[in-house]
Design an enzyme around this catalytic site. Sequence first.
Site, PDB file in Angstrom:
ATOM      1  N   GLY A  95       0.832  -1.194   0.000  1.00 23.76           N
ATOM      2  CA  GLY A  95       0.000   0.000   0.000  1.00 23.76           C
ATOM      3  C   GLY A  95       0.864   1.239   0.000  1.00 23.76           C
ATOM      4  CB  SER A  96       1.938   3.432  -2.046  1.00 23.83           C
ATOM      5  OG  SER A  96       1.024   3.295  -3.121  1.00 23.83           O
ATOM      6  CG  PHE A 101      -8.424  -1.657  -3.126  1.00 22.93           C
ATOM      7  CD1 PHE A 101      -9.375  -1.802  -4.125  1.00 22.93           C
ATOM      8  CD2 PHE A 101      -8.067  -0.364  -2.743  1.00 22.93           C
ATOM      9  CE1 PHE A 101      -9.969  -0.695  -4.729  1.00 22.93           C
ATOM     10  CE2 PHE A 101      -8.651   0.749  -3.337  1.00 22.93           C
ATOM     11  CZ  PHE A 101      -9.612   0.584  -4.326  1.00 22.93           C
ATOM     12  CB  ALA A 155      -1.842  10.264   6.597  1.00 24.34           C
ATOM     13  CE  LYS A 182     -11.095   5.951  12.425  1.00 26.52           C
ATOM     14  NZ  LYS A 182     -10.827   6.840  11.311  1.00 26.52           N
ATOM     15  NE  ARG A 208      -8.658   9.879   4.477  1.00 21.97           N
ATOM     16  CZ  ARG A 208      -7.947   8.825   4.120  1.00 21.97           C
ATOM     17  NH1 ARG A 208      -7.157   8.891   3.063  1.00 21.97           N
ATOM     18  NH2 ARG A 208      -8.022   7.699   4.795  1.00 21.97           N
ATOM     19  CE  LYS A 230     -10.052   4.665  -4.466  1.00 16.52           C
ATOM     20  NZ  LYS A 230     -10.821   5.208  -5.577  1.00 16.52           N
ATOM     21  CD  GLN A 259     -11.134   2.395   3.771  1.00 19.83           C
ATOM     22  OE1 GLN A 259     -10.546   1.423   4.175  1.00 19.83           O
ATOM     23  NE2 GLN A 259     -11.617   2.455   2.542  1.00 19.83           N
TER      24      GLN A 259
HETATM   25  P1  NAD Z   1      -5.460   6.697   0.596  1.00 17.72           P
HETATM   26  O1  NAD Z   1      -6.921   6.787   0.801  1.00 17.72           O
HETATM   27  O2  NAD Z   1      -4.649   7.919   0.836  1.00 17.72           O
HETATM   28  O3  NAD Z   1      -5.127   6.284  -0.890  1.00 17.72           O
HETATM   29  C1  NAD Z   1      -5.837   5.345  -1.647  1.00 17.72           C
HETATM   30  C2  NAD Z   1      -4.855   4.268  -2.059  1.00 17.72           C
HETATM   31  O4  NAD Z   1      -5.547   3.238  -2.759  1.00 17.72           O
HETATM   32  C3  NAD Z   1      -3.757   4.779  -3.026  1.00 17.72           C
HETATM   33  O5  NAD Z   1      -2.518   4.277  -2.639  1.00 17.72           O
HETATM   34  C4  NAD Z   1      -4.182   4.167  -4.355  1.00 17.72           C
HETATM   35  O6  NAD Z   1      -3.075   3.923  -5.200  1.00 17.72           O
HETATM   36  C5  NAD Z   1      -4.774   2.867  -3.892  1.00 17.72           C
HETATM   37  N1  NAD Z   1      -5.644   2.219  -4.861  1.00 17.72           N
HETATM   38  C6  NAD Z   1      -6.527   2.787  -5.718  1.00 17.72           C
HETATM   39  N2  NAD Z   1      -7.129   1.818  -6.447  1.00 17.72           N
HETATM   40  C7  NAD Z   1      -6.613   0.623  -6.021  1.00 17.72           C
HETATM   41  C8  NAD Z   1      -6.841  -0.732  -6.375  1.00 17.72           C
HETATM   42  N3  NAD Z   1      -7.734  -1.073  -7.304  1.00 17.72           N
HETATM   43  N4  NAD Z   1      -6.126  -1.683  -5.731  1.00 17.72           N
HETATM   44  C9  NAD Z   1      -5.247  -1.366  -4.772  1.00 17.72           C
HETATM   45  N5  NAD Z   1      -4.975  -0.099  -4.391  1.00 17.72           N
HETATM   46  C10 NAD Z   1      -5.666   0.881  -5.018  1.00 17.72           C
HETATM   47  O7  NAD Z   1      -4.873   5.453   1.448  1.00 17.72           O
HETATM   48  P2  NAD Z   1      -4.470   5.426   3.000  1.00 17.72           P
HETATM   49  O8  NAD Z   1      -4.736   6.728   3.655  1.00 17.72           O
HETATM   50  O9  NAD Z   1      -3.102   4.876   3.099  1.00 17.72           O
HETATM   51  O10 NAD Z   1      -5.530   4.413   3.605  1.00 17.72           O
HETATM   52  C11 NAD Z   1      -5.285   3.049   3.801  1.00 17.72           C
HETATM   53  C12 NAD Z   1      -5.987   2.597   5.056  1.00 17.72           C
HETATM   54  O11 NAD Z   1      -5.433   3.315   6.164  1.00 17.72           O
HETATM   55  C13 NAD Z   1      -7.498   2.842   5.109  1.00 17.72           C
HETATM   56  O12 NAD Z   1      -8.148   1.719   5.651  1.00 17.72           O
HETATM   57  C14 NAD Z   1      -7.650   4.033   6.051  1.00 17.72           C
HETATM   58  O13 NAD Z   1      -8.862   4.016   6.780  1.00 17.72           O
HETATM   59  C15 NAD Z   1      -6.475   3.811   6.979  1.00 17.72           C
HETATM   60  N6  NAD Z   1      -6.002   5.029   7.667  1.00 17.72           N
HETATM   61  C16 NAD Z   1      -5.849   6.199   6.992  1.00 17.72           C
HETATM   62  C17 NAD Z   1      -5.381   7.320   7.658  1.00 17.72           C
HETATM   63  C18 NAD Z   1      -5.179   8.653   6.976  1.00 17.72           C
HETATM   64  O14 NAD Z   1      -5.022   9.675   7.667  1.00 17.72           O
HETATM   65  N7  NAD Z   1      -5.135   8.720   5.668  1.00 17.72           N
HETATM   66  C19 NAD Z   1      -5.041   7.223   9.005  1.00 17.72           C
HETATM   67  C20 NAD Z   1      -5.184   6.006   9.670  1.00 17.72           C
HETATM   68  C21 NAD Z   1      -5.679   4.907   8.973  1.00 17.72           C
HETATM   69  P1  13P Z   2     -10.244   9.449   7.795  1.00 20.34           P
HETATM   70  O1  13P Z   2     -10.170   8.284   6.832  1.00 20.34           O
HETATM   71  O2  13P Z   2     -11.621   9.879   8.117  1.00 20.34           O
HETATM   72  O3  13P Z   2      -9.368  10.587   7.339  1.00 20.34           O
HETATM   73  O4  13P Z   2      -9.625   8.948   9.166  1.00 20.34           O
HETATM   74  C1  13P Z   2      -8.245   8.854   9.296  1.00 20.34           C
HETATM   75  C2  13P Z   2      -7.919   8.052  10.494  1.00 20.34           C
HETATM   76  O5  13P Z   2      -8.248   6.892  10.560  1.00 20.34           O
HETATM   77  C3  13P Z   2      -7.191   8.742  11.574  1.00 20.34           C
HETATM   78  O6  13P Z   2      -6.780   7.862  12.567  1.00 20.34           O
END
Ligand code: NAD
Ligand code: 13P
Length: 357
Positions: free
Chosen positions: A10-11, A101, A157, A208, A272, A304, A306
Amino acid sequence: LKRHQVAFIGSGAWACAAAKLVAYNCKLSSEGTGEFAEAVRMWVYEEEVGGRKLTDIINETHENVKYLPGISIGDNIVACPDLLDAVKDADVLVFCTPHQFTRDICRQLRGKVNPTAVAISLTKGMRVRAEGPQLISELVRKNLNIDCSVLMGANIAKDIGNEELSEATIGYAVPSNGELFKRLFETPNFYVQLVPDIAGAEMAGTLKNVVALAAGFVDGLGKGPNTKAAIMRAGLNEMRSLAERIYPTVRDETFFESCGVADLIATCYGGRNRLVAEAYVRAYQSGFPKSFDILEAELLAGQKLQGVLTSDEVQSILQIKGWETEYPLFTTVNGIVNGLLPPVAITTYKSAALQSQ
Ligand code: NAD
Ligand code: 13P
């Protein structure tokens, strides 16, 4: 000395911010007699950004210009467009993709990962099957036949990318794996607590996101702190109740860790899901409503949401079990995201939940 080889799957924004923490520790470790190899391979879902491959950009600039712009993630992160190539030789796997995914990724990895590897999931979400929910850590564990811990917490993030003090909770089943992951992620400004409660931490992180939508509706309606606090309190109770009902091993204390109340606060103020839910209400009230898919594309530049998927997933569990009225906040959020209730229903969610049946 055989060092652990770490691979990231993941990236996106959080994957890159978390990879920066790991890159820091792997570099430090490799400079001494530490346990982690310096290079960390990262599987990137390949796409073109400004006419160039994203993997090439990351490998040259050490920045994911699309998902975490402005933050150097470390010159020891090696972006890889090929999933199997990324995990080849790795014995520590970090899963962090949007939850929709993960199943497909696990299918591709089945039989292809080192059988002695250990995994951790940073993904917040679940899958629903006829037999009931399946958390992402369970999906990884079942498909790859390896142990899988989770790291959850109040982890916006960008703020972690900017090295602001933050905390996280690691839920583990095997204590030595929990300790290993704490050493992999903890830095001077990223504190990690360990809890022997994977399901509690992961259910908290997953649920949450639904409460964050409710908080965004409250903000979009222009209501004040009393209403938002009422929604967050009720949301926390529904999170805890549902988690403990589905997974009886879940501990109450887990909800007082970063993965519980702290993540709820951070997400309901700075996440988000909150942002997009607020925009949904404003569009609705302007007379030009927009769908969540459109708002996600307009506001998140490829990132994306969630919460909307999770709301549908949670609701199908509540329907199967006949528990909808016992979770009026979750049920009302689901009515709103599916257009069955107006956003204002969140302010009377106890009675609104009965109408959306
Ligand atoms: P993101 O929402 O920033 O980015 C979406 C990712 O999905 C990109 O890397 C994209 O390349 C990828 N993608 C798009 N289509 C795809 C496909 N068909 N197959 C595989 N990958 C595909 O991602 P994120 O923030 O790293 O989120 C990943 C997880 O981390 C989520 O479950 C989210 O809830 C969790 N999370 C996010 C945050 C945050 O602040 N962003 C914080 C804590 C937890
Ligand atoms: P959002 O996907 O709503 O930005 O939440 C990020 C998150 O999980 C912070 O811990």
